[in-house]
Design an enzyme around this catalytic site. Structure first.
Site, PDB file in Angstrom:
ATOM      1  N   LYS A  19       0.860  -1.194   0.000  1.00  0.00           N
ATOM      2  CA  LYS A  19       0.000   0.000   0.000  1.00  0.00           C
ATOM      3  C   LYS A  19       0.886   1.231   0.000  1.00  0.00           C
ATOM      4  CE  LYS A  19       0.881   1.487   4.362  1.00  0.00           C
ATOM      5  NZ  LYS A  19       1.546   2.798   4.643  1.00  0.00           N
ATOM      6  N   ASP A  49      -3.019  -1.473  10.968  1.00  0.00           N
ATOM      7  CA  ASP A  49      -3.104  -1.474   9.505  1.00  0.00           C
ATOM      8  C   ASP A  49      -3.657  -2.777   8.934  1.00  0.00           C
ATOM      9  OD1 ASP A  49      -2.153   1.074   9.347  1.00  0.00           O
ATOM     10  OD2 ASP A  49      -0.133   0.523   8.681  1.00  0.00           O
TER      11      ASP A  49
END
Length: 282
Positions: free
Chosen positions: A12, A133
């Protein structure tokens, strides 16, 4: 099932990262647009009588010190499953690089085991117990992350190409946040509409990362990598997460591939990849 699964664990980037301040519990209040990419790690997960982890491509522990191992332990315990799994992690992302590799690997482990051993397990809750996360990577697609990163609002992000450049440094997230605390340079929430409009138009806008000044000032190679992205014709260069990976946006796949070749030739020892934003699958 005896053949097992191969699962992709995407990297990401943070298309903007604002840190609003420090909460009473000591965590930081965030506002960040997180977007998965077409590059990442890969895991093989097979049924087995015992739990084992083998890491290929990086010098990482293969026991409870590894988040993948802890994710597997947590799922199997929650599922009440007596057997376990043989997991092989093919590590292709650089370590401690701001790309969310460990969190993505853990989420992919949960998803794979939920397919191998289906059970009434609350995967988002289990993911939150592993790290702030980790829940982001469960459904796929882009999201605005708030709170400590666990409050997720799906966002549709237009197709885009970019180039990632990691100069071979490992940056501690804890250190990056400490440097920000020392400076007191906290930032307001992201204006997501402005960011999305810029992505749609391909405009060069001042994306920002509140952690970037403190990290870049202490790591000159990251500053050099940011400058090189611009010199290679990419726009809106930014550091992802707490670093050390930086990225620059391209106007086309062809431009991204050409810039990758240019940067790889200029920095032959660094990790450089062209990647596509995967922002529509959430």
């Amino acid at each position: 099932m005896t053949d097992g699964l191969r699962v992709f664990a995407p990297a990401k980037i943070n298309l903007g990262l604002s840190v609003l301040g420090v909460r009473p519990d000591g965590y930081h209040e965030l506002s960040t647009l997180m977007v998965p990419l077409s590059v990442g790690d890969e895991l093989e997960v097979r049924p087995a009588l015992n739990l084992s982890l083998n890491v290929i491509g990086a010098d990482l522990p293969s026991d409870r010190r590894n988040l993948v191992y802890r994710a597997a332990e947590a799922y199997l315990a929650a599922a009440g499953h007596p057997s376990a799994a043989k997991i092989t992690l093919h590590k292709r992302l650089p370590l401690a690089s701001g790309l969310g590799g460990g969190s993505s690997d853990a989420a992919s482990t949960l998803k794979a085991l939920s397919q191998l051993y289906p059970a009434a397990v609350n995967l988002p809750e289990l993911a939150r117990s592993l790290g702030a996360d980790v829940p982001f990577f469960l459904p796929g697609g882009a999201a605005l992350a708030q709170g400590i990163g666990e409050v997720l609002t799906p966002v549709e992000v237009p197709p885009a190409w970019l180039v990632l450049h990691n100069p071979g440094l490992e940056v501690s997230a804890r250190a990056a946040y400490t440097w920000l605390d020392e400076s007191g340079q906290f930032t307001p929430p992201l204006n997501v509409n402005v960011l999305l409009a810029a992505l749609h138009s391909g405009a060069d806008v001042p994306y920002f990362n509140a952690l970037q000044p403190g990290v870049v000032s202490r790591h000159p190679p990251i500053a050099a990598a940011l400058a090189a992205l611009t010199a290679a014709g990419l726009h809106s260069p930014l550091m992802s997460g707490s670093g050390s990976t930086v990225f620059g946006l391209a106007h086309s796949e062809a431009q991204a591939q050409a810039a990758q070749q240019t940067l790889q030739a200029q920095f032959p020892g660094d990790w450089v990849r062209a990647a596509r934003v995967e922002g529509r699958t959430r």
